[in-house]
Design a protein around this motif. Sequence first.
Motif, PDB file in Angstrom:
ATOM      1  N   ILE A  93       0.854  -1.190   0.000  1.00  0.00           N
ATOM      2  CA  ILE A  93       0.000   0.000   0.000  1.00  0.00           C
ATOM      3  C   ILE A  93       0.889   1.239   0.000  1.00  0.00           C
ATOM      4  CG2 ILE A  93      -1.738   1.309   1.266  1.00  0.00           C
ATOM      5  CD1 ILE A  93      -2.828  -1.308   2.328  1.00  0.00           C
ATOM      6  N   ALA A  94       0.693   2.080  -1.013  1.00  0.00           N
ATOM      7  CA  ALA A  94       1.477   3.313  -1.121  1.00  0.00           C
ATOM      8  C   ALA A  94       0.575   4.507  -0.844  1.00  0.00           C
ATOM      9  CB  ALA A  94       2.091   3.442  -2.512  1.00  0.00           C
ATOM     10  N   ASN A  95       1.134   5.470  -0.155  1.00  0.00           N
ATOM     11  CA  ASN A  95       0.441   6.736   0.069  1.00  0.00           C
ATOM     12  C   ASN A  95       0.890   7.698  -1.014  1.00  0.00           C
ATOM     13  OD1 ASN A  95      -0.717   9.064   0.978  1.00  0.00           O
ATOM     14  ND2 ASN A  95       0.043   8.919   3.061  1.00  0.00           N
ATOM     15  N   ALA A 740      18.435  10.198  -0.709  1.00  0.00           N
ATOM     16  CA  ALA A 740      19.262   9.646   0.360  1.00  0.00           C
ATOM     17  C   ALA A 740      19.662  10.701   1.380  1.00  0.00           C
ATOM     18  CB  ALA A 740      20.510   8.993  -0.240  1.00  0.00           C
ATOM     19  N   LEU A 741      19.960  11.909   0.918  1.00  0.00           N
ATOM     20  CA  LEU A 741      20.455  12.947   1.816  1.00  0.00           C
ATOM     21  C   LEU A 741      19.348  13.829   2.386  1.00  0.00           C
ATOM     22  CD1 LEU A 741      23.676  14.008  -0.151  1.00  0.00           C
ATOM     23  CD2 LEU A 741      23.507  12.536   1.860  1.00  0.00           C
ATOM     24  N   ILE A 742      18.156  13.767   1.812  1.00  0.00           N
ATOM     25  CA  ILE A 742      17.041  14.597   2.287  1.00  0.00           C
ATOM     26  C   ILE A 742      16.131  13.830   3.251  1.00  0.00           C
ATOM     27  CG2 ILE A 742      14.902  15.720   1.534  1.00  0.00           C
ATOM     28  CD1 ILE A 742      17.444  17.408   1.193  1.00  0.00           C
ATOM     29  N   VAL A 743      15.974  12.522   3.055  1.00  0.00           N
ATOM     30  CA  VAL A 743      15.107  11.741   3.948  1.00  0.00           C
ATOM     31  C   VAL A 743      15.484  11.910   5.421  1.00  0.00           C
ATOM     32  CG1 VAL A 743      14.453   9.389   4.624  1.00  0.00           C
ATOM     33  CG2 VAL A 743      14.321  10.074   2.237  1.00  0.00           C
ATOM     34  N   PRO A 744      16.789  11.969   5.787  1.00  0.00           N
ATOM     35  CA  PRO A 744      17.119  12.172   7.200  1.00  0.00           C
ATOM     36  C   PRO A 744      16.503  13.431   7.811  1.00  0.00           C
ATOM     37  CG  PRO A 744      19.062  11.419   6.022  1.00  0.00           C
ATOM     38  CD  PRO A 744      18.008  11.672   4.983  1.00  0.00           C
ATOM     39  N   ILE A 745      16.237  14.427   7.002  1.00  0.00           N
ATOM     40  CA  ILE A 745      15.582  15.639   7.515  1.00  0.00           C
ATOM     41  C   ILE A 745      14.164  15.309   7.976  1.00  0.00           C
ATOM     42  CG2 ILE A 745      14.696  17.920   6.858  1.00  0.00           C
ATOM     43  CD1 ILE A 745      17.132  18.175   4.999  1.00  0.00           C
ATOM     44  N   MET A 750      10.470  13.575  12.551  1.00  0.00           N
ATOM     45  CA  MET A 750       9.532  12.492  12.871  1.00  0.00           C
ATOM     46  C   MET A 750       8.310  12.498  11.950  1.00  0.00           C
ATOM     47  SD  MET A 750       9.804  12.290  17.037  1.00  0.00           S
ATOM     48  CE  MET A 750       9.084  10.643  17.064  1.00  0.00           C
ATOM     49  N   ASP A 751       8.553  12.894  10.687  1.00  0.00           N
ATOM     50  CA  ASP A 751       7.500  12.871   9.678  1.00  0.00           C
ATOM     51  C   ASP A 751       7.515  11.476   9.038  1.00  0.00           C
ATOM     52  OD1 ASP A 751       5.804  13.147   7.516  1.00  0.00           O
ATOM     53  OD2 ASP A 751       6.525  15.139   6.969  1.00  0.00           O
ATOM     54  N   THR A 752       6.887  10.529   9.690  1.00  0.00           N
ATOM     55  CA  THR A 752       6.971   9.138   9.251  1.00  0.00           C
ATOM     56  C   THR A 752       6.248   8.897   7.930  1.00  0.00           C
ATOM     57  OG1 THR A 752       5.052   8.615  10.634  1.00  0.00           O
ATOM     58  CG2 THR A 752       7.236   8.248  11.581  1.00  0.00           C
ATOM     59  N   LEU A 786      11.850   2.257  11.016  1.00  0.00           N
ATOM     60  CA  LEU A 786      11.298   1.236  11.909  1.00  0.00           C
ATOM     61  C   LEU A 786      11.617   1.545  13.368  1.00  0.00           C
ATOM     62  CD1 LEU A 786      12.155  -1.967   9.829  1.00  0.00           C
ATOM     63  CD2 LEU A 786       9.865  -1.074  10.311  1.00  0.00           C
ATOM     64  N   LEU A 787      12.772   2.146  13.617  1.00  0.00           N
ATOM     65  CA  LEU A 787      13.125   2.530  14.986  1.00  0.00           C
ATOM     66  C   LEU A 787      12.138   3.563  15.515  1.00  0.00           C
ATOM     67  CD1 LEU A 787      15.069   2.341  17.371  1.00  0.00           C
ATOM     68  CD2 LEU A 787      16.500   4.068  16.245  1.00  0.00           C
ATOM     69  N   LEU A 788      11.707   4.490  14.656  1.00  0.00           N
ATOM     70  CA  LEU A 788      10.696   5.459  15.079  1.00  0.00           C
ATOM     71  C   LEU A 788       9.376   4.778  15.417  1.00  0.00           C
ATOM     72  CD1 LEU A 788      11.216   8.463  12.597  1.00  0.00           C
ATOM     73  CD2 LEU A 788      11.957   8.280  14.972  1.00  0.00           C
ATOM     74  N   GLN A 789       9.112   3.634  14.783  1.00  0.00           N
ATOM     75  CA  GLN A 789       7.896   2.877  15.083  1.00  0.00           C
ATOM     76  C   GLN A 789       8.092   1.957  16.286  1.00  0.00           C
ATOM     77  OE1 GLN A 789       5.486   3.830  12.823  1.00  0.00           O
ATOM     78  NE2 GLN A 789       7.181   5.008  11.965  1.00  0.00           N
ATOM     79  N   ASN A 790       9.303   1.995  16.868  1.00  0.00           N
ATOM     80  CA  ASN A 790       9.664   1.141  18.009  1.00  0.00           C
ATOM     81  C   ASN A 790       9.707  -0.336  17.633  1.00  0.00           C
ATOM     82  OD1 ASN A 790      10.620   1.360  20.665  1.00  0.00           O
ATOM     83  ND2 ASN A 790       8.701   0.570  21.490  1.00  0.00           N
ATOM     84  N   ASN A 791       9.921  -0.610  16.331  1.00  0.00           N
ATOM     85  CA  ASN A 791      10.098  -1.985  15.855  1.00  0.00           C
ATOM     86  C   ASN A 791      11.600  -2.280  15.933  1.00  0.00           C
ATOM     87  OD1 ASN A 791      10.311  -4.390  14.481  1.00  0.00           O
ATOM     88  ND2 ASN A 791       8.899  -3.805  12.835  1.00  0.00           N
ATOM     89  N   LEU A 792      12.066  -2.623  17.131  1.00  0.00           N
ATOM     90  CA  LEU A 792      13.501  -2.625  17.405  1.00  0.00           C
ATOM     91  C   LEU A 792      14.244  -3.747  16.700  1.00  0.00           C
ATOM     92  CD1 LEU A 792      13.338  -1.793  21.223  1.00  0.00           C
ATOM     93  CD2 LEU A 792      13.698  -0.227  19.308  1.00  0.00           C
ATOM     94  N   LEU A 793      13.716  -4.943  16.714  1.00  0.00           N
ATOM     95  CA  LEU A 793      14.457  -6.074  16.155  1.00  0.00           C
ATOM     96  C   LEU A 793      14.649  -5.933  14.650  1.00  0.00           C
ATOM     97  CD1 LEU A 793      12.952  -9.056  18.186  1.00  0.00           C
ATOM     98  CD2 LEU A 793      15.097  -7.805  18.574  1.00  0.00           C
ATOM     99  N   ASP A 794      13.577  -5.552  13.944  1.00  0.00           N
ATOM    100  CA  ASP A 794      13.712  -5.354  12.495  1.00  0.00           C
ATOM    101  C   ASP A 794      14.616  -4.171  12.186  1.00  0.00           C
ATOM    102  OD1 ASP A 794      12.131  -7.518  11.912  1.00  0.00           O
ATOM    103  OD2 ASP A 794      10.287  -6.359  11.678  1.00  0.00           O
ATOM    104  N   ALA A 795      14.519  -3.127  13.006  1.00  0.00           N
ATOM    105  CA  ALA A 795      15.382  -1.961  12.817  1.00  0.00           C
ATOM    106  C   ALA A 795      16.849  -2.355  12.943  1.00  0.00           C
ATOM    107  CB  ALA A 795      15.037  -0.880  13.835  1.00  0.00           C
ATOM    108  N   ILE A 796      17.169  -3.141  13.963  1.00  0.00           N
ATOM    109  CA  ILE A 796      18.546  -3.591  14.173  1.00  0.00           C
ATOM    110  C   ILE A 796      19.036  -4.397  12.974  1.00  0.00           C
ATOM    111  CG2 ILE A 796      19.984  -5.148  15.555  1.00  0.00           C
ATOM    112  CD1 ILE A 796      18.318  -4.237  18.006  1.00  0.00           C
ATOM    113  N   SER A 797      18.203  -5.303  12.492  1.00  0.00           N
ATOM    114  CA  SER A 797      18.588  -6.155  11.358  1.00  0.00           C
ATOM    115  C   SER A 797      18.915  -5.319  10.126  1.00  0.00           C
ATOM    116  CB  SER A 797      17.453  -7.135  11.049  1.00  0.00           C
ATOM    117  OG  SER A 797      17.729  -7.870   9.886  1.00  0.00           O
TER     118      SER A 797
END
Length: 955
Positions: A93-95, A740-745, A750-752, A786-797
């Motif tokens: 699903i794409a927004n 790549a360089l703009i997404v970190p902004i 926290m604009d998920t 994923l880290l912002l979503q608190n999905n820690l294990l997948d984020a780490i992977s």
Amino acid sequence: MSGAAVHRKLKFGPFELSIGERVLRRDGQALPLGDRALDILIYLADRPGEVIAKQELIDRVWSDVTVEEGSLRVHVAAIRKALGDGQFGSRYIANIKGRGYSFVGTVAPLGGGTESRTAKFRHQGRLPVRPVMLIGRETVVSEVSDKLRNERFVTLLGPGGIGKTTVALAVGRAVAEEFGGEVYLADLESLTDPQHVAGAVATSLGLALKSKEPGSELIDLVRSRKLLIILDSCEHVIEAIALLAEQLYQETEQIYLLATSRELLKVEGEHCWRVLPLDFPPDDSEQTANAVLRYPAVQLFVRRVAAKAGSVLLTDEEAPFVGEMCRNLDGMPLAIELAAGQVAALGLKSTASRLVSRPELLKLSHRTAVPRHRTLKATLDWSYDLLSDAERIVFRRIAPFVGHFTLEGARYVAGKLGEDAGEIFDAIAGLVEKSLIVTRLDDGQQRYRLLDPTRAYALGKLEEHDELDVISGQHAKYVAELLESQREMMPSLPRARRTAAYSDQLSSIRAALEWSFGRRGDDEIATRLAAASAQVFLELSLLIESQAWAEQAIARLGIRNQDSRRAMEIYASLSSVLMHTEGNDQHVRASFSRALEIATNLGDIAYELRLLSGLFMYSHWTMDIRGATDIAARSRELALKTRDSDDMALAESMLAASNHLLGNHIIAQQHCESGLRYSQSVPRFRPGQHLFHYTSFLLIGMARSLLYSGLLDRSLQYAKLALEEGEKSGHPATFCRSLALIVPIFLNMMDTRRSDQYIAELSDLSAAHSLKPYSAIATGLRGQWLLLQNNLLDAISLLKRALEELHAQRQEMLSMDFACDLAAALMKVGGHEQALRLILDAIDVQQRVGKLLHMPALFRMKGLILASRSAEHHFEAEGSLLSAIDWAKRQSATLFELKAATDLAELLLEQRRVSEAYKHLRAALDRMPTGIVSPDHERALQVLNRLQSGTKAVG
């Protein structure tokens, strides 16, 4: 609900959606999903590829109540969670920004469904726009379409000129809707090197391969898609095509193949469909005009004569001649078209009598007399005999051209026949009239082409006259001169026209290169052509092919050309390609340095600047900060000599980027502003002049520096402009770099929602164009998301995987961002020691290479890890957070000072040191620009309120 709807089931990925049961299953197991979420999923999955407005979804699902848009977002999030949407490359699903939601997975019906609707992809099906004359093939098209649906892999078999391509294109159009428009023609006619087969098929799909195993890479890129690939003209590279086709059939489930060939591929899954000649009137049948016109061969003949000579009314007197001619030509469409051309020029009876005088043609009307492919050769022999001496010479000498060519090209390659070029032009006109050459009008200029069977015949004649090498060499020289003459003109064209022009020339460029580097070629022509064609391959993102020619050319340069402009251009193209195909290893630096040495010796300042821009990009990505700074300074000195606004903007972009990496954000902003002023005085960025798009680079620099300075509203404005400029460039690598360089902004804000959209776009685009470093960056950014979503294990992977891939490719620009977030995720799951070691190593590396940009973030993370371990580490944690604040102050990184000060205040508050905490946080807030609202600012104010309450309580 209708009976059909009750039993309808949709399949996408590992999921099965039963509409009647209202159940979503994965691998047979029902997944928990609420009624509203199911309603939304059914509505979207039933209309894949369409953009459904948010209000339409709300009206559909909540028809009985009034709800806010937030309710829709909540349920869409639940669907995405159930589908694992966005994890490990899976997208459903794409927004669609400003429009709504779209189901972007590939959907297939199950359980007797009658309709297959496939989601749209970035590259839509590309069949030729030219009209297809379909006469007598309607039943064949219908039956082949059915066979293709059932078997997935069909080869249309028959001799040259039988009409296999016409049938294939008609089948492609007939089934296009079932594939959601995902029908692609891979025209293999121009290929002579089997190693380029997978690359040519990928190019037809809008993909660019970089792997040393292109077949496997192609399969990985298309595995999840449903599409039809038409493999046209397989016979001359049949072994390579057979291997690729078998891989595609065996290792995918939704890739359908339709091949055209003069012989079977003889691999698993292949089903043969023999394309027969058009039906023609038997000699014992009625020979009136009405009777013979019932046969497709005669219908084609009459239409082709009419196309050449105007309207034609076939009489009863002429009908027997036409019937006999079609029989003698054995119903072969191409042979009939050739004969029709002669009739238009010489008349029906004269042509028919000429045909009758050739007994070998008459024998061919018996199907068992000789192999069917001899019919076309005999017809071409007959057509060739009718040519004038000048037409014969020109006909065979234009054979090296693959695809379209101009009159000027024909004059150059065919050579002088008389005192002027008029004789050659007259010969071309004669060949067009006799249907040996087809034409098209392109931007007001007539362009010409030999059809493949005709070209093969002409090449044979060229060899018979012992002219093959001489004329092939002349053709290669012409192609080189043409490309050299376009160097100044091509960059000024709009990208779409430039790409179309290069694509049109590609087949002839390849033919010229293959002869030049071949056994009977010429090293002088080969290296000249390799240098001239380098920009074409770069522009079309054919990186592997570009690398292959450049490496061969370097081996053939010889002593005389080692320090030539030609060598400089070849080394420059190789280094640029290697950055994408091999990563940033020492071969890249060595190639850049060699080209730069030659440019300096030649005194070519413009080319020296071009090379410096590429070498800067290499240093920038590999964290060679000192090298990048030196290159930026050298570029500015050269730009001051040229006094060219383009060059000045380029130098300013390098100075801005190097200062950004050093943490000098105010100075970086000043260079960005200066560079943008210079770029505004240039009407258009000239592609090929420099090795990166400096305008988007300047906008990226502004957005990132403003973020660090805390000017978040302006940072977002420039971020939007940077993405627009990157997309407008038309270069996938440029747009990927912008993303790549703009997404970190957006992640910092926290604009998920927007982060999710842009990460998906980066992932799709980098995969489609085999831009491996950007694919790794997309993986890391998804881990941060994923880290912002608190999905820690997948984020780490994902973060670990990204760091490993980027390290292997020596693409270190964003590694520290990922290292900080990986440490944060490890800390949250109790991996304090691993997290601390990661950060300490990162700090050591940054100090050693002089990249100071990430020092505030790294010391902040060190402090957070220490603080989370135990109270006995609080003193050391406090010191690290104070160091982070100090680094941020030195860099004017106000936002990162606020982050660290808020963390320090919370640590001090735990120790009841309220006044100290208040002092640090108040100072950081006071230094933030006024009127700024952000998640970090809101968090700081919440902590400040707690501190103020604590101060009053103490008082």
